[in-house]
Design an enzyme around this catalytic site. Structure first.
Site, PDB file in Angstrom:
ATOM      1  CB  THR A 151      -5.182  11.330  32.734  1.00  0.00           C
ATOM      2  OG1 THR A 151      -5.124  10.158  32.283  1.00  0.00           O
ATOM      3  CG2 THR A 151      -5.769  11.656  34.067  1.00  0.00           C
ATOM      4  NE  ARG A 193      -2.081   8.321  24.704  1.00  0.00           N
ATOM      5  CZ  ARG A 193      -2.187   7.268  26.519  1.00  0.00           C
ATOM      6  NH1 ARG A 193      -3.495   6.574  25.614  1.00  0.00           N
ATOM      7  NH2 ARG A 193      -1.904   7.089  27.149  1.00  0.00           N
ATOM      8  CD  GLU A 213      -2.465   9.715  35.447  1.00  0.00           C
ATOM      9  OE1 GLU A 213      -3.371   9.315  34.061  1.00  0.00           O
ATOM     10  OE2 GLU A 213      -1.496  10.451  34.630  1.00  0.00           O
ATOM     11  CG  ASP A 216      -3.412   2.744  32.076  1.00  0.00           C
ATOM     12  OD1 ASP A 216      -4.056   1.868  31.433  1.00  0.00           O
ATOM     13  OD2 ASP A 216      -1.663   2.836  31.312  1.00  0.00           O
ATOM     14  CE  LYS A 217       2.100   5.597  32.015  1.00  0.00           C
ATOM     15  NZ  LYS A 217       1.163   6.115  30.930  1.00  0.00           N
ATOM     16  CG  ASP A 222      -4.773   6.275  33.660  1.00  0.00           C
ATOM     17  OD1 ASP A 222      -5.127   4.728  32.720  1.00  0.00           O
ATOM     18  OD2 ASP A 222      -4.955   7.228  32.842  1.00  0.00           O
ATOM     19  CG  HIS A 231      -1.731  -0.972  29.709  1.00  0.00           C
ATOM     20  ND1 HIS A 231      -2.093  -1.922  29.193  1.00  0.00           N
ATOM     21  CD2 HIS A 231      -1.558  -0.354  30.008  1.00  0.00           C
ATOM     22  CE1 HIS A 231      -3.628  -0.821  29.172  1.00  0.00           C
ATOM     23  NE2 HIS A 231      -2.820   0.387  29.581  1.00  0.00           N
ATOM     24  CG  HIS A 284      -6.906   0.381  28.465  1.00  0.00           C
ATOM     25  ND1 HIS A 284      -7.026   1.868  28.008  1.00  0.00           N
ATOM     26  CD2 HIS A 284      -5.847   0.238  28.524  1.00  0.00           C
ATOM     27  CE1 HIS A 284      -6.173   1.875  28.160  1.00  0.00           C
ATOM     28  NE2 HIS A 284      -4.739   1.425  28.828  1.00  0.00           N
ATOM     29  CG  ASP A 338      -8.748   6.384  32.958  1.00  0.00           C
ATOM     30  OD1 ASP A 338      -8.336   5.896  33.752  1.00  0.00           O
ATOM     31  OD2 ASP A 338      -7.492   6.921  32.250  1.00  0.00           O
ATOM     32  CG  ASP A 395       0.527   9.598  29.676  1.00  0.00           C
ATOM     33  OD1 ASP A 395       0.371   9.138  28.622  1.00  0.00           O
ATOM     34  OD2 ASP A 395       0.389   8.756  30.584  1.00  0.00           O
ATOM     35  CB  SER A 410      -5.600   7.419  29.561  1.00  0.00           C
ATOM     36  OG  SER A 410      -5.633   6.508  30.440  1.00  0.00           O
TER      37      SER A 410
HETATM   38 ZN    ZN Z   1      -3.405   2.218  29.254  1.00  0.00          ZN
END
Ligand code: ZN
Length: 437
Positions: free
Chosen positions: A134, A145, A305, A310-311, A29, A314, A401, A352, A132, A80
């Protein structure tokens, strides 16, 4: 005299395996080329190679997002939910949607549903909550989501405190499929492993039955820790190893992250995150999923995944996303070895969407110190240099993103199947074609 008999047995086994095709899709991700370069520099050195780098097939994937109110209009940065939906269904949609179409709220069929209808075993593994975006896009359909569990189905609930969710129209009382967690426990996916216990440790908003009871009634063995994962067998497994996203394996020294440049930046390196202790690794979960799914003679499809690239990006936490990419890379090695012993297994690794982190000069190219207005981390690398990582997409709580192409990698089975330039919806078609669905 024993040798010919042994050979004959091996051939029979090989023939049995050759009958069914399998797909293992790994999604990092937020794993764009910046993320891969950051991880390579730290884990293998600038001239080293990740397992990913050694894969024989490589392409570049366009990420397409559409506007919710006007689906013919393009939006240049994905989340995502919509990007996983493109891969899972072959249909592009708008941000936040889980395998449902922009504006019209239709439910295009997922690759998992097609596979199940043909008798294949299906599974998802994630380091995020299994509800989540994905994993959800592969095993559920939802308007948003945020409709992760019964709690969110009540009208007026907020998404991360930002805006009101509209989940109740997807509620079972209104003829919908229910929350993502309820769809998982009532659904047909055979193996679901990851985080997200809090969304299942609740009663249904529709019939008040506890979701874990529903799961057991529907044939799932419920696993809640690494010992369960090791010891409990079953054809259907629901493993929920943490309340929400699983902890990451690494953190910066004493929790150090990127910060605003204010005088000299203090360099740091990565150390184990004690919060991860007792958690199963992504590789261990993947191994269990493969051992379970591979028992099906008609083949299987597994989506894995690695969520916290990603997280942690962030959160502007370089060691968090480097450690998570390390987990992904080790899992890719395990999966490639599995594919060697199960030769009709297509392995694809992709991302993604792009993310905020970028490698910038540790000292400005124009002399003096870097003057980024964002937040910068100066990371001491094991090969004895310093890597400056910049996060500058937002002044708010979380980085954003980005809209760059993402990579796709394939094993030797992918040769001739994956073009050098494609869209995420093509990944759906490649998997569908390979599995003859
Ligand atoms: Zn994200």
């Amino acid at each position: 005299m024993f040798k010919p008999i042994f050979l004959a047995t091996s051939l029979v086994l090989l023939n049995a395996q050759a009958m069914a095709n399998n797909v293992i899709l790994i999604i990092g991700d937020g794993m764009d080329d910046q993320q891969i370069s950051i991880a390579r520099n730290y884990l293998q050195g600038a001239q080293g190679q990740l397992v990913l780098d050694k894969m024989p097939v490589r392409g570049s994937v366009k990420v397409i997002t559409v506007d919710e109110d006007n689906p013919s209009k393009k939006v240049y940065v994905a989340d995502s939910a919509n990007s996983a939906s493109s891969i899972a269904t072959g249909v592009n949609t708008s941000r936040g949607r889980i395998s449902s179409t922009a504006k019209t709220n239709q439910h295009p069929v997922t690759i998992m549903e097609l596979a199940k209808a043909k008798g294949l075993a299906t599974g998802v593994v994630s380091t995020a909550s299994v509800t989540d975006a994905t994993p959800a896009a592969f095993i559920s359909h939802s308007k948003h989501r945020g409709c992760e569990g019964p709690e969110q189905m009540e009208p007026g609930k907020l998404f991360y405190g930002m805006y009101k969710l509209d989940c109740d129209s997807d509620g079972r009382a209104n003829g919908g499929k229910g929350s993502i967690a309820e769809q998982i426990v009532m659904g047909s996916t055979d193996v679901v492993l990851g985080g997200g216990l809090k969304h299942f440790d609740q009663e249904s908003d529709y019939d008040s039955e506890h979701l874990l009871t529903k799961a057991r009634v529907n044939g799932f063995s419920v696993l809640q820790d690494a010992q369960d994962l090791e010891n409990i067998e079953g054809d259907r497994l629901l493993g929920l190893f943490s309340p929400s996203t699983m902890p990451v394996i690494w953190q910066g020294t004493k929790g150090a992250k990127a910060e605003k440049i204010n005088g000299d930046l203090k360099a740091f390196s990565c150390e184990p995150n004690l919060g991860f202790n007792g958690m199963p690794t992504l590789q261990t979960m993947t191994e269990k999923a493969l051992n379970t799914l591979a028992r099906n003679d008609d083949g299987f499809i597994l989506m894995v995944e690695s969520a916290s690239i990603d997280k942690q990006s962030h959160y502007r936490n370089p060691c968090g996303h480097i450690g998570e990419l390390k987990q992904l890379d080790e899992t890719v090695q395990f999966v490639l070895d599995f594919a060697k012993s199960h030769p009709d297994t297509l392995v694809l690794v992709t991302a993604d969407h792009g993310h905020a982190a970028q490698i910038v000069p540790a000292g400005s190219l124009f002399g003096g110190q870097s003057t980024s207005l964002g937040r910068v981390a100066l990371v001491d690398t094991p090969e004895g240099s310093q890597m400056a990582i910049n996060y500058a997409t937002s002044e708010g709580q979380a980085e954003e993103h980005t809209g760059v192409n993402v990579p796709i990698f394939g094993n030797d089975v992918a040769e001739g199947l994956v073009p050098s330039n494609l869209e995420q919806t093509d990944i759906f078609s490649i998997m569908k074609g390979y599995l003859d669905l």
